[in-house]
Design a protein around this motif. Structure first.
Motif, PDB file in Angstrom:
ATOM      1  N   LEU A  22       0.835  -1.211   0.000  1.00 52.57           N
ATOM      2  CA  LEU A  22       0.000   0.000   0.000  1.00 52.57           C
ATOM      3  C   LEU A  22       0.867   1.258   0.000  1.00 52.57           C
ATOM      4  CD1 LEU A  22      -2.714  -1.060   2.637  1.00 52.57           C
ATOM      5  CD2 LEU A  22      -3.002  -0.940   0.156  1.00 52.57           C
ATOM      6  N   ASP A  23       2.046   1.157   0.616  1.00 49.31           N
ATOM      7  CA  ASP A  23       2.962   2.306   0.664  1.00 49.31           C
ATOM      8  C   ASP A  23       3.814   2.425  -0.594  1.00 49.31           C
ATOM      9  OD1 ASP A  23       2.113   3.173   3.127  1.00 49.31           O
ATOM     10  OD2 ASP A  23       3.642   2.085   4.271  1.00 49.31           O
ATOM     11  N   GLU A  49      -8.252  -2.437   2.254  1.00 51.63           N
ATOM     12  CA  GLU A  49      -9.084  -1.226   2.143  1.00 51.63           C
ATOM     13  C   GLU A  49      -9.154  -0.479   3.476  1.00 51.63           C
ATOM     14  OE1 GLU A  49     -11.149   1.669   0.378  1.00 51.63           O
ATOM     15  OE2 GLU A  49     -10.203  -0.025  -0.645  1.00 51.63           O
ATOM     16  N   SER A  50      -9.336  -1.236   4.561  1.00 54.72           N
ATOM     17  CA  SER A  50      -9.456  -0.568   5.870  1.00 54.72           C
ATOM     18  C   SER A  50      -8.121   0.040   6.305  1.00 54.72           C
ATOM     19  CB  SER A  50      -9.960  -1.540   6.934  1.00 54.72           C
ATOM     20  OG  SER A  50      -9.010  -2.563   7.163  1.00 54.72           O
ATOM     21  N   LEU A  51      -7.039  -0.645   6.004  1.00 51.16           N
ATOM     22  CA  LEU A  51      -5.713  -0.083   6.338  1.00 51.16           C
ATOM     23  C   LEU A  51      -5.457   1.185   5.524  1.00 51.16           C
ATOM     24  CD1 LEU A  51      -3.593  -3.371   6.533  1.00 51.16           C
ATOM     25  CD2 LEU A  51      -4.072  -1.803   8.422  1.00 51.16           C
ATOM     26  N   ARG A  53      -7.744   3.188   4.294  1.00 45.46           N
ATOM     27  CA  ARG A  53      -8.636   4.264   4.758  1.00 45.46           C
ATOM     28  C   ARG A  53      -8.120   4.874   6.067  1.00 45.46           C
ATOM     29  NH1 ARG A  53     -13.547   5.587   3.774  1.00 45.46           N
ATOM     30  NH2 ARG A  53     -14.341   5.151   1.716  1.00 45.46           N
ATOM     31  N   ALA A  54      -7.637   4.030   6.945  1.00 45.10           N
ATOM     32  CA  ALA A  54      -7.102   4.536   8.220  1.00 45.10           C
ATOM     33  C   ALA A  54      -5.933   5.491   7.946  1.00 45.10           C
ATOM     34  CB  ALA A  54      -6.634   3.378   9.092  1.00 45.10           C
ATOM     35  N   TRP A  55      -5.131   5.111   6.967  1.00 49.40           N
ATOM     36  CA  TRP A  55      -3.981   5.941   6.602  1.00 49.40           C
ATOM     37  C   TRP A  55      -4.430   7.267   5.995  1.00 49.40           C
ATOM     38  CZ3 TRP A  55       0.687   5.529   8.318  1.00 49.40           C
ATOM     39  CH2 TRP A  55       1.759   6.097   7.657  1.00 49.40           C
ATOM     40  N   GLU A  56      -5.455   7.168   5.165  1.00 53.94           N
ATOM     41  CA  GLU A  56      -5.956   8.377   4.494  1.00 53.94           C
ATOM     42  C   GLU A  56      -6.592   9.353   5.482  1.00 53.94           C
ATOM     43  OE1 GLU A  56      -6.881   6.390   0.135  1.00 53.94           O
ATOM     44  OE2 GLU A  56      -8.506   6.673   1.558  1.00 53.94           O
ATOM     45  N   LEU A  57      -7.091   8.811   6.587  1.00 56.39           N
ATOM     46  CA  LEU A  57      -7.701   9.704   7.579  1.00 56.39           C
ATOM     47  C   LEU A  57      -6.695  10.708   8.138  1.00 56.39           C
ATOM     48  CD1 LEU A  57     -10.105   7.393   9.630  1.00 56.39           C
ATOM     49  CD2 LEU A  57     -10.731   9.331   8.214  1.00 56.39           C
ATOM     50  N   LEU A  58      -5.430  10.335   8.109  1.00 57.68           N
ATOM     51  CA  LEU A  58      -4.396  11.254   8.621  1.00 57.68           C
ATOM     52  C   LEU A  58      -4.357  12.556   7.821  1.00 57.68           C
ATOM     53  CD1 LEU A  58      -1.418   8.804   9.344  1.00 57.68           C
ATOM     54  CD2 LEU A  58      -2.942   9.846  11.002  1.00 57.68           C
ATOM     55  N   ASP A  59      -4.874  12.495   6.593  1.00 57.12           N
ATOM     56  CA  ASP A  59      -4.912  13.721   5.775  1.00 57.12           C
ATOM     57  C   ASP A  59      -5.843  14.765   6.375  1.00 57.12           C
ATOM     58  OD1 ASP A  59      -3.189  12.677   3.900  1.00 57.12           O
ATOM     59  OD2 ASP A  59      -4.794  11.744   2.738  1.00 57.12           O
ATOM     60  N   PHE A  60      -6.716  14.328   7.267  1.00 54.86           N
ATOM     61  CA  PHE A  60      -7.680  15.264   7.848  1.00 54.86           C
ATOM     62  C   PHE A  60      -7.186  15.896   9.135  1.00 54.86           C
ATOM     63  CE2 PHE A  60     -10.010  12.591   5.004  1.00 54.86           C
ATOM     64  CZ  PHE A  60     -10.731  13.520   4.273  1.00 54.86           C
ATOM     65  N   LEU A  61      -5.949  15.596   9.474  1.00 50.53           N
ATOM     66  CA  LEU A  61      -5.351  16.305  10.619  1.00 50.53           C
ATOM     67  C   LEU A  61      -5.182  17.762  10.224  1.00 50.53           C
ATOM     68  CD1 LEU A  61      -2.430  14.084  11.972  1.00 50.53           C
ATOM     69  CD2 LEU A  61      -4.360  14.940  13.283  1.00 50.53           C
ATOM     70  N   PRO A  62      -5.479  18.671  11.126  1.00 52.78           N
ATOM     71  CA  PRO A  62      -5.273  20.079  10.769  1.00 52.78           C
ATOM     72  C   PRO A  62      -3.808  20.343  10.453  1.00 52.78           C
ATOM     73  CG  PRO A  62      -6.029  19.854  13.045  1.00 52.78           C
ATOM     74  CD  PRO A  62      -5.961  18.483  12.487  1.00 52.78           C
TER      75      PRO A  62
ATOM     76  N   ILE B 146      -8.343  11.800  15.277  1.00 57.48           N
ATOM     77  CA  ILE B 146      -7.142  11.392  14.522  1.00 57.48           C
ATOM     78  C   ILE B 146      -5.884  11.783  15.306  1.00 57.48           C
ATOM     79  CG2 ILE B 146      -5.870  11.653  12.359  1.00 57.48           C
ATOM     80  CD1 ILE B 146      -8.626  12.287  11.050  1.00 57.48           C
ATOM     81  N   LYS B 165       4.314   9.613   6.218  1.00 59.84           N
ATOM     82  CA  LYS B 165       3.085  10.270   5.750  1.00 59.84           C
ATOM     83  C   LYS B 165       3.305  11.736   5.400  1.00 59.84           C
ATOM     84  CE  LYS B 165      -1.342  10.641   5.043  1.00 59.84           C
ATOM     85  NZ  LYS B 165      -2.021   9.901   3.994  1.00 59.84           N
ATOM     86  N   ARG B 193       0.128   1.177  11.482  1.00 54.25           N
ATOM     87  CA  ARG B 193      -1.089   1.314  10.686  1.00 54.25           C
ATOM     88  C   ARG B 193      -2.227   0.485  11.280  1.00 54.25           C
ATOM     89  NH1 ARG B 193      -1.768   2.153   4.341  1.00 54.25           N
ATOM     90  NH2 ARG B 193       0.395   2.765   4.412  1.00 54.25           N
ATOM     91  N   ILE B 204     -13.708   4.519   9.815  1.00 54.06           N
ATOM     92  CA  ILE B 204     -13.335   3.910   8.536  1.00 54.06           C
ATOM     93  C   ILE B 204     -14.405   2.956   8.026  1.00 54.06           C
ATOM     94  CG2 ILE B 204     -10.837   4.150   8.801  1.00 54.06           C
ATOM     95  CD1 ILE B 204     -10.724   1.279   9.736  1.00 54.06           C
TER      96      ILE B 204
END
Lengths: 166, 233
Positions: A22-23, A49-51, A53-62, B146, B165, B193, B204
């Protein structure tokens, strides 16, 4: 009665490979193997998919705050503050060295003076004058005598008989 | 010579930051200031992600620059300048985190259903970003969850995640920065992760239904924390 979850067909190593895939860290055969597993097994697909998505959630950190406008200036000030004691230390070392050299110079001066005094001729002291008083008083007679042997001959009893003894 | 056989001159020609650092080493006026200006944003950002406190992050970033300056005479270009810089940052940040003896936050699974609106699928929160107060609260809550999830990772996992990241570093470069093997980094990131997924489980879900993997999360979390301890050098 709750149904126990079906165990995933992945061991720790395979899961690490999945994450590496995935990386984008897997290439060639290793990547193809993981792709095949994802395509064949819906559980692995869901895991991936869940891994992801969890990683993508970090994009929502301010977004972290930017450094303050005077960051560089303050960093340089801290640096100067660090360097200041260093300058003092260098100065201190110089002063210490200078002091030591000064001491050495004074000690050499004192030693030289004492040596000079010890080596140079000097006037006799009172004690020495008293000790040699008779010799000094009769110096003019001693000066007339040519040698020490002659003086010893004069002291011979046969030469002047008993007259020499009072 | 570097591991790849390059001389420092060749590396300096390729990496302008190495050239700049070599100027710092030679005490060129203004070089250090330029270096600070060039790297402060990245460094403060990484520290912020790791520490979660703007003031401390700036202090630590400044400390990193001061250490760079102090070590300038010993600097020998062996890899990218940024790798060397982040190695110093890594050591400093990890020491700082350990010295604070920060306890992990309250497990998120006990609180994930709390809040004014309860847990929502990430879809709703993320792909429908409204501007009203409710949406604002949802976004803030998500951001806080998060942040908490990131904070719940152990310091090494967090560092690896932040570098991967937010600094776009590959496993090999992270390994160099963290002075680990590439294999250990791979394992560290895999566990990180999984921990993140466990901590963010409520966010998620797809279409409100849990993924197949989510039913394993609680067991995974305990397992990976233990396994991660074993990886320590």
């Amino acid at each position: 009665m709750s149904q126990s979850p079906t165990p995933l067909p992945l061991n720790e190593q395979e899961r690490a490979d999945l994450v590496a895939y995935l990386d984008g860290e897997l290439t060639g055969e290793a990547a193809r193997e993981i792709e095949a597993k994802i395509n064949l097994d819906p559980r692995i697909r869901a895991e991936a998919e869940s891994l992801k998505r969890a990683w993508e959630l970090l994009d929502f950190l301010p977004k972290p705050p930017e450094p303050a406008a005077d960051f560089t200036e303050r960093t340089l000030e801290r640096l100067q503050a660090l360097q200041r004691p260093a300058t003092h230390q260098v100065l201190g070392r110089w002063l210490l060295a200078l002091g030591l050299w000064g001491l050495l110079l004074v000690a050499s001066g004192v030693a030289g003076y004492q040596g000079f005094r010890w080596l140079s001729p000097r006037e006799p002291g009172e004690k020495e004058l008293l000790r040699d008083l008779r010799l000094i008083e009769n110096k003019r007679y001693y000066d007339r005598i040519e040698s020490f042997e002659f003086l010893q001959q004069l002291d011979h009893p046969d030469l002047f008989g008993d007259e020499t003894n009072p | 010579m570097s591991a790849t056989g390059e001389t420092s001159t060749q590396m300096a020609l390729r990496d302008p930051d190495i050239r700049l650092m070599l100027q710092v080493r030679e005490d060129h006026a203004g070089a250090f200031e330029q270096l600070v200006a060039r790297y402060q944003h990245r460094l403060v950002s990484v520290m912020n992600h790791l520490i979660g406190n703007a003031e401390e992050a700036e202090d630590l970033a400044q400390e990193v620059f001061l250490r760079v300056y102090k070590a300038r005479k010993k600097y020998r270009p062996r890899s990218k300048f940024s790798t060397w810089l982040f190695t110093i940052a890594n050591n400093l940040a990890l020491n700082h985190i350990r010295s604070r003896q920060r306890k992990p936050l309250v497990p998120l699974r006990t609180t994930r259903d709390s809040g004014p609106l309860g847990a929502r699928p990430a879809e709703q929160l993320v792909h429908d970003p409204g501007t009203g107060p409710v949406q604002r609260i949802q976004k803030d809550e998500l951001a806080q969850r998060i942040r908490d999830a990131l904070d719940s990772l152990n310091e090494r996992q967090r560092m690896a995640v932040v570098l991967n990241k937010f600094e776009d570093m590959g496993y090999a470069e992270i390994a160099e920065v963290m002075e680990l093997s590439t294999k250990a980094v791979k394992s560290l990131l895999s566990r990180a992760r999984m921990n993140l997924r466990a901590a963010l489980e409520g966010y998620i879900h797809m279409d409100g239904a849990p993924t197949a993997a989510s039913s394993h999360h609680h067991d995974d979390l305990d397992e990976v924390e233990l396994a991660d301890e074993e990886d320590r050098p």
